[in-house]
Design an enzyme around this catalytic site. Structure first.
Site, PDB file in Angstrom:
ATOM      1  N   ASP A  23       0.829  -1.203   0.000  1.00 22.82           N
ATOM      2  CA  ASP A  23       0.000   0.000   0.000  1.00 22.82           C
ATOM      3  C   ASP A  23       0.864   1.254   0.000  1.00 22.82           C
ATOM      4  OD1 ASP A  23      -2.446   1.266  -0.076  1.00 22.82           O
ATOM      5  OD2 ASP A  23      -2.729   1.232   2.101  1.00 22.82           O
ATOM      6  N   HIS A  40       2.770   3.511  -9.006  1.00 22.89           N
ATOM      7  CA  HIS A  40       2.665   2.093  -9.350  1.00 22.89           C
ATOM      8  C   HIS A  40       3.918   1.622 -10.097  1.00 22.89           C
ATOM      9  CE1 HIS A  40      -1.334   2.100  -7.836  1.00 22.89           C
ATOM     10  NE2 HIS A  40      -1.852   2.817  -8.814  1.00 22.89           N
ATOM     11  N   LEU A 134      11.809 -20.076  -4.359  1.00 28.33           N
ATOM     12  CA  LEU A 134      10.713 -19.268  -3.840  1.00 28.33           C
ATOM     13  C   LEU A 134       9.502 -19.356  -4.763  1.00 28.33           C
ATOM     14  CD1 LEU A 134       9.713 -16.899  -1.891  1.00 28.33           C
ATOM     15  CD2 LEU A 134      10.574 -15.360  -3.670  1.00 28.33           C
TER      16      LEU A 134
END
Length: 250
Positions: A23, A40, A134
């Site tokens: 956020d 963004h 991962l």
């Protein structure tokens, strides 16, 4: 993998699964007099850094809240720009994901995704499917209430078909019907940007997650910040409903 975790020193040191609510992109840009889309774009760079940091730390799963079902209600221009950015960024990063043995997967309501964007993202997932390090999971067009509702519908259909009885439904059954069925529940939930809410993200799965909130906006969230979150996690006593004395017993 153990969804409900054996409480051990190892489990307390390094979280097997970290989930992040990324956020603050828009606020980061606005405070700098820039268009929200610039935040963004900068946030994508943070995704790369934190994915690397998680892999280096030995985290097994990293789930990032990239786009919620509620985000579809944002101004169309921002939605279009964000969707384009996500697809372009993932395509650009796929070769590095493969090089670093990172497998890409996604969870969400894909019926709402633009067909071309979905097809391109599915290709990236296919290209990394062989990776064994991962697991990077993007929550895209995701809502936990949507996910739980869909799980209930599927369980109800199974009961109607006679392949499941109400008595057989346990918490483990419900977990198995969620989009995260192949992953352990998050050990650590990080939220950047300072807001103190979970925003319809993995509501079932974070029942016993440790929560770490930082005022730092996502574009400014660094590898050092991620390490601080891991250090904070390592100092938590995870009791899972037990007493402190029970947890400390060998």
């Amino acid at each position: 993998m153990n969804r409900h975790h054996n409480i051990s020193a190892t489990d307390r040191r390094i979280p097997e699964h970290v989930a992040i609510i990324m956020d603050g992109n828009g606020r980061w840009a606005t405070e700098r007099g820039m268009d929200r889309s610039a935040g963004h774009v900068e946030g994508v760079n943070t995704v790369r850094k934190i994915t690397e940091a998680a892999s280096e730390a030995g985290v097994g799963y990293l789930t990032l809240y990239a786009f919620s079902t509620e985000n579809w209600q944002r101004p169309q221009a921002e939605v279009d720009a964000l969707m384009h950015l996500i697809v372009m960024a993932i395509e650009r990063e796929t070769p590095d994901l493969i090089k670093n043995n990172v497998r890409l997967t996604m969870i969400g309501d894909f019926e709402r995704m633009p067909a071309e964007a979905m097809a391109r993202l599915q290709q990236c997932m296919a290209d990394t499917a062989h990776c064994t390090g991962l697991t990077l999971c993007l929550a895209l067009s995701y809502s936990s209430r949507w996910e739980i509702t869909e799980a209930c519908r599927r369980m109800a259909a199974a009961v109607a078909a006679g392949t499941l009885t109400p008595e057989e439904i346990t918490p483990q059954t419900v977990s198995g019907y969620l989009t995260t069925a192949s992953m352990p529940d998050p050990d650590l939930l990080i939220r950047t940007g300072g807001d103190r809410r979970v925003s319809n993200f993995l509501l079932w799965q974070i029942a016993y997650s440790e929560i770490y909130i930082t005022p730092t906006y996502w574009p400014d969230f660094s590898k050092a910040d991620f390490e601080s979150a891991l250090d904070d996690f390592a100092g938590r006593e995870r009791r899972f409903g037990l007493t402190s004395d029970q947890v400390k017993q060998p």
